[in-house]
Design a protein around this motif. Structure first.
Motif, PDB file in Angstrom:
ATOM      1  N   GLY A  35       0.598  -1.135  -0.194  1.00  0.00           N
ATOM      2  CA  GLY A  35      -0.027  -0.015  -0.033  1.00  0.00           C
ATOM      3  C   GLY A  35       0.885   1.069   0.016  1.00  0.00           C
ATOM      4  N   ALA A  36       0.192   2.333  -0.195  1.00  0.00           N
ATOM      5  CA  ALA A  36       0.687   3.728  -0.210  1.00  0.00           C
ATOM      6  C   ALA A  36       0.807   4.238   1.071  1.00  0.00           C
ATOM      7  CB  ALA A  36       0.025   4.783  -1.285  1.00  0.00           C
ATOM      8  N   LYS A  37       1.857   4.671   1.708  1.00  0.00           N
ATOM      9  CA  LYS A  37       1.667   5.093   3.095  1.00  0.00           C
ATOM     10  C   LYS A  37       3.154   5.676   3.369  1.00  0.00           C
ATOM     11  CE  LYS A  37       3.406   0.677   3.186  1.00  0.00           C
ATOM     12  NZ  LYS A  37       4.288   0.513   2.035  1.00  0.00           N
ATOM     13  N   SER A  38       3.601   5.788   4.626  1.00  0.00           N
ATOM     14  CA  SER A  38       4.849   6.626   4.856  1.00  0.00           C
ATOM     15  C   SER A  38       6.088   5.749   4.656  1.00  0.00           C
ATOM     16  CB  SER A  38       4.770   7.101   6.488  1.00  0.00           C
ATOM     17  OG  SER A  38       3.634   8.177   6.705  1.00  0.00           O
ATOM     18  N   THR A  39       5.814   4.522   4.810  1.00  0.00           N
ATOM     19  CA  THR A  39       7.043   3.658   4.664  1.00  0.00           C
ATOM     20  C   THR A  39       7.453   3.344   3.334  1.00  0.00           C
ATOM     21  OG1 THR A  39       5.632   1.763   4.823  1.00  0.00           O
ATOM     22  CG2 THR A  39       6.623   2.482   6.863  1.00  0.00           C
ATOM     23  N   CYS A  40       6.592   3.960   2.311  1.00  0.00           N
ATOM     24  CA  CYS A  40       7.018   4.062   1.013  1.00  0.00           C
ATOM     25  C   CYS A  40       8.673   4.647   0.892  1.00  0.00           C
ATOM     26  CB  CYS A  40       6.030   4.804   0.065  1.00  0.00           C
ATOM     27  SG  CYS A  40       4.464   3.892  -0.233  1.00  0.00           S
ATOM     28  N   ALA A  41       8.599   5.633   1.762  1.00  0.00           N
ATOM     29  CA  ALA A  41       9.919   6.428   1.592  1.00  0.00           C
ATOM     30  C   ALA A  41      11.128   5.416   1.790  1.00  0.00           C
ATOM     31  CB  ALA A  41      10.203   7.654   2.661  1.00  0.00           C
ATOM     32  N   LEU A  42      10.867   4.422   2.993  1.00  0.00           N
ATOM     33  CA  LEU A  42      11.817   3.427   3.034  1.00  0.00           C
ATOM     34  C   LEU A  42      12.292   2.556   1.920  1.00  0.00           C
ATOM     35  CD1 LEU A  42      10.673   2.381   6.716  1.00  0.00           C
ATOM     36  CD2 LEU A  42      12.719   3.586   6.244  1.00  0.00           C
ATOM     37  N   LYS A  43      11.017   2.462   1.333  1.00  0.00           N
ATOM     38  CA  LYS A  43      11.268   1.384   0.416  1.00  0.00           C
ATOM     39  C   LYS A  43      12.106   2.095  -0.997  1.00  0.00           C
ATOM     40  CE  LYS A  43       7.173  -1.430   0.963  1.00  0.00           C
ATOM     41  NZ  LYS A  43       7.246  -2.905   1.091  1.00  0.00           N
ATOM     42  N   ILE A  44      11.761   3.480  -1.075  1.00  0.00           N
ATOM     43  CA  ILE A  44      12.575   4.159  -2.177  1.00  0.00           C
ATOM     44  C   ILE A  44      13.768   4.238  -1.843  1.00  0.00           C
ATOM     45  CG2 ILE A  44      12.397   6.521  -3.020  1.00  0.00           C
ATOM     46  CD1 ILE A  44       9.144   6.180  -3.167  1.00  0.00           C
ATOM     47  N   ALA A  45      13.912   4.711  -0.640  1.00  0.00           N
ATOM     48  CA  ALA A  45      15.406   4.723   0.121  1.00  0.00           C
ATOM     49  C   ALA A  45      16.350   3.444  -0.343  1.00  0.00           C
ATOM     50  CB  ALA A  45      15.532   4.907   1.295  1.00  0.00           C
ATOM     51  N   THR A  46      15.799   2.407  -0.068  1.00  0.00           N
ATOM     52  CA  THR A  46      16.286   1.105  -0.536  1.00  0.00           C
ATOM     53  C   THR A  46      16.559   0.784  -1.795  1.00  0.00           C
ATOM     54  OG1 THR A  46      15.279  -0.066   1.752  1.00  0.00           O
ATOM     55  CG2 THR A  46      16.309  -1.357  -0.257  1.00  0.00           C
ATOM     56  N   ALA A  47      15.662   1.225  -2.682  1.00  0.00           N
ATOM     57  CA  ALA A  47      15.638   1.079  -4.061  1.00  0.00           C
ATOM     58  C   ALA A  47      16.842   1.987  -4.593  1.00  0.00           C
ATOM     59  CB  ALA A  47      14.404   1.280  -4.803  1.00  0.00           C
ATOM     60  N   THR A  48      16.844   3.194  -4.134  1.00  0.00           N
ATOM     61  CA  THR A  48      17.865   4.278  -4.512  1.00  0.00           C
ATOM     62  C   THR A  48      19.360   3.623  -4.193  1.00  0.00           C
ATOM     63  OG1 THR A  48      16.255   5.891  -4.309  1.00  0.00           O
ATOM     64  CG2 THR A  48      18.644   6.433  -4.475  1.00  0.00           C
ATOM     65  N   ASN A  49      19.195   3.190  -3.116  1.00  0.00           N
ATOM     66  CA  ASN A  49      20.857   2.463  -2.844  1.00  0.00           C
ATOM     67  C   ASN A  49      21.013   1.438  -3.731  1.00  0.00           C
ATOM     68  OD1 ASN A  49      22.938   2.296  -0.633  1.00  0.00           O
ATOM     69  ND2 ASN A  49      22.024   0.297  -0.580  1.00  0.00           N
ATOM     70  N   ALA A  50      20.103   0.520  -3.981  1.00  0.00           N
ATOM     71  CA  ALA A  50      20.479  -0.712  -4.779  1.00  0.00           C
ATOM     72  C   ALA A  50      20.562   0.122  -6.335  1.00  0.00           C
ATOM     73  CB  ALA A  50      19.105  -1.514  -4.857  1.00  0.00           C
ATOM     74  N   ALA A  51      20.187   0.915  -6.486  1.00  0.00           N
ATOM     75  CA  ALA A  51      20.344   1.432  -8.239  1.00  0.00           C
ATOM     76  C   ALA A  51      21.827   1.966  -8.201  1.00  0.00           C
ATOM     77  CB  ALA A  51      19.231   2.656  -8.368  1.00  0.00           C
ATOM     78  N   MET A  52      22.154   2.667  -7.115  1.00  0.00           N
ATOM     79  CA  MET A  52      23.309   3.232  -7.151  1.00  0.00           C
ATOM     80  C   MET A  52      24.640   1.796  -7.079  1.00  0.00           C
ATOM     81  SD  MET A  52      23.243   6.957  -5.302  1.00  0.00           S
ATOM     82  CE  MET A  52      22.664   6.172  -3.745  1.00  0.00           C
ATOM     83  N   GLN A  53      24.362   0.994  -6.118  1.00  0.00           N
ATOM     84  CA  GLN A  53      25.061   0.027  -6.197  1.00  0.00           C
ATOM     85  C   GLN A  53      25.182  -0.771  -7.372  1.00  0.00           C
ATOM     86  OE1 GLN A  53      23.478  -3.584  -4.021  1.00  0.00           O
ATOM     87  NE2 GLN A  53      25.010  -3.266  -2.662  1.00  0.00           N
TER      88      GLN A  53
END
Length: 434
Positions: free
Chosen positions: A356-374
């Protein structure tokens, strides 16, 4: 017009607020506009994915979360011409009117038994009149509109989903090779409009970094303190800037975002890492626009397979992979290195679920951004997994297609399980009944 340019212009559009509750407001507004007199009741039939993605998200300008306030505001404002910006510039009087409708229990919500992931049916009543609007497949795709039993749309009187222009065959949207050739050769003037999204998404990122929205993922990562183990380096700054935009958006900031393939968080995830890196490296506007065209189109390409709404996290998997491609392009990477990056990112993120869409989406996006750079770092060193590794195949298009298999063959019950877990907590609908 080139099909990929047409796709960019159709799928990269501004929205204020999370697109699922905003789409519900849009559907209610379409129906309410057909009626005269005071609204006496609103009935909603919604697919599970709409409910899942609208239950916990902040609604801009209201200080409230969830479907009830979004739906009743649609009946109050009656401005469907604004589409995904329908709730922009709300007055307190309008919010109060919507809350009165909730208090008087004029809203009823039900789960629609449908295989369609994105389905919104709004039936609005006034004294002696009834109007129905149905959206399906995409957030603004009207497939049926009627008043007092008379069909207003489509004109032939037969409701159907074929009116969804965005649901073109996947093969018509190009492969990674075709996308890469397009973004390298398209005239800069044709894609300059993507820079509007730079200003828009950077503004909400700055707002998230400055404010105290949601879980403050971006803000806390960017602050130097004894409780922040992230350093003041390039990667941490990019992650913080990207997560902060989601912090603000999910907590109901009234600032617009530039969406990608029907999602603001996808727009944030696939563009802000590219924007932040280009800014820090001093890249010019043309290179940035081409990198953004690539990141957006790769995101859309993956979304074609995992679905508009899905048990997999589109912002993380599709948006993160799109960001990875844009990052590699900014760094001067080749087509082969972009393919390596896609393989690396999918290998890292393919199991990320959407709850769902909620505040913890920011955590997932932070994880995805880190993975993208890695993944980009590995790709620029010509490192990539092989067909010996999990869901990865040697050909990048086969790997992307495997995301569809994960959704259709492997995760059939996942959405229902997630929704049942969310509903078991009670009170998450914020009013109304399901």
């Amino acid at each position: 017009m080139h099909v990929l340019l047409e796709l960019l212009k159709k799928e990269v559009v501004p929205a204020e607020g999370c697109t699922e509750p905003i789409a519900v407001a849009y559907a209610v507004s379409l129906a309410a506009e057909q009626l005269e007199g005071e609204i006496t009741s609103i009935q909603l039939w919604l697919s599970g994915n709409i409910i899942k993605n609208a239950m916990g998200v902040g609604i801009p300008g209201t200080g409230q979360t969830g479907l009830p306030i979004a739906a009743t505001l649609g009946a109050v404002v009656k401005r469907s011409d604004k589409k995904l910006e329908i709730l922009s510039g709300l007055s307190q009087e309008q919010v109060q009117q919507a809350n009165v409708m909730i208090d008087h229990k004029l809203l009823e919500m039900q789960l629609k038994d449908t295989s369609e992931k994105l389905y919104i049916e709004a039936r609005v009543h006034s004294k002696g009149q009834t109007a129905t609007a149905i959206l399906a497949k995409s957030h603004t795709n009207l497939v049926f509109l009627s008043k007092d039993g008379k069909t207003l749309y489509p004109e032939n009187g037969a409701a159907g989903y074929e009116a969804d222009e965005s649901s073109k065959a996947v093969e018509d949207r190009g492969s990674v090779d075709e996308i890469y050739e397009f973004i390298r050769t398209v005239p800069f003037a044709d894609i300059r409009f993507l820079l509007d999204g730079v200003r828009m998404n950077k503004a909400i990122s700055d707002e998230g970094l400055a404010g105290s929205y949601g879980l403050q993922v971006g803000k806390r990562m960017s602050q130097q303190s004894t409780v922040n183990i992230f350093g003041n380096d390039l990667a941490s700054g990019i992650i913080a800037a990207t997560a902060a935009a989601s912090d603000a958006r999910m907590d109901g900031s009234p600032m617009p975002v530039m969406t990608t393939a029907g999602s603001g968080n996808q727009g944030i995830a696939c563009t802000l890492p590219v924007i932040a890196l280009a800014e820090r490296l001093g890249k010019d506007e043309e290179l940035l626009a081409r990198a953004l065209a690539l990141s957006n189109l790769i995101t859309m390409h993956i979304k074609d397979y995992i679905g508009r709404l899905s048990p997999l996290c589109g912002s993380g998997i599709a948006g993160g992979t799109g960001a990875n491609s844009g990052i590699i392009y900014l760094l001067g990477g080749s087509l082969d290195q972009i393919k390596h990056g896609i393989q690396n990112t999918i290998a890292s993120l393919s199991g990320m679920i959407c709850d769902g869409a909620k505040s913890t989406c920011a955590l997932k996006i932070a994880t995805a951004t880190n993975a993208a750079m890695q993944a980009a770092t590995l790709a620029m060193n010509d490192i990539s997994p092989t067909s010996n590794d999990g869901v990865i195949f040697d050909e990048v298009e086969d790997t992307i297609r495997n995301m569809e298999r994960l959704v259709k063959e492997g995760m059939g019950a996942t959405d229902a399980t997630i929704l049942n877990i969310m509903l078991s907590k009670g009170g998450m609908m914020g009013g109304g009944e399901l």
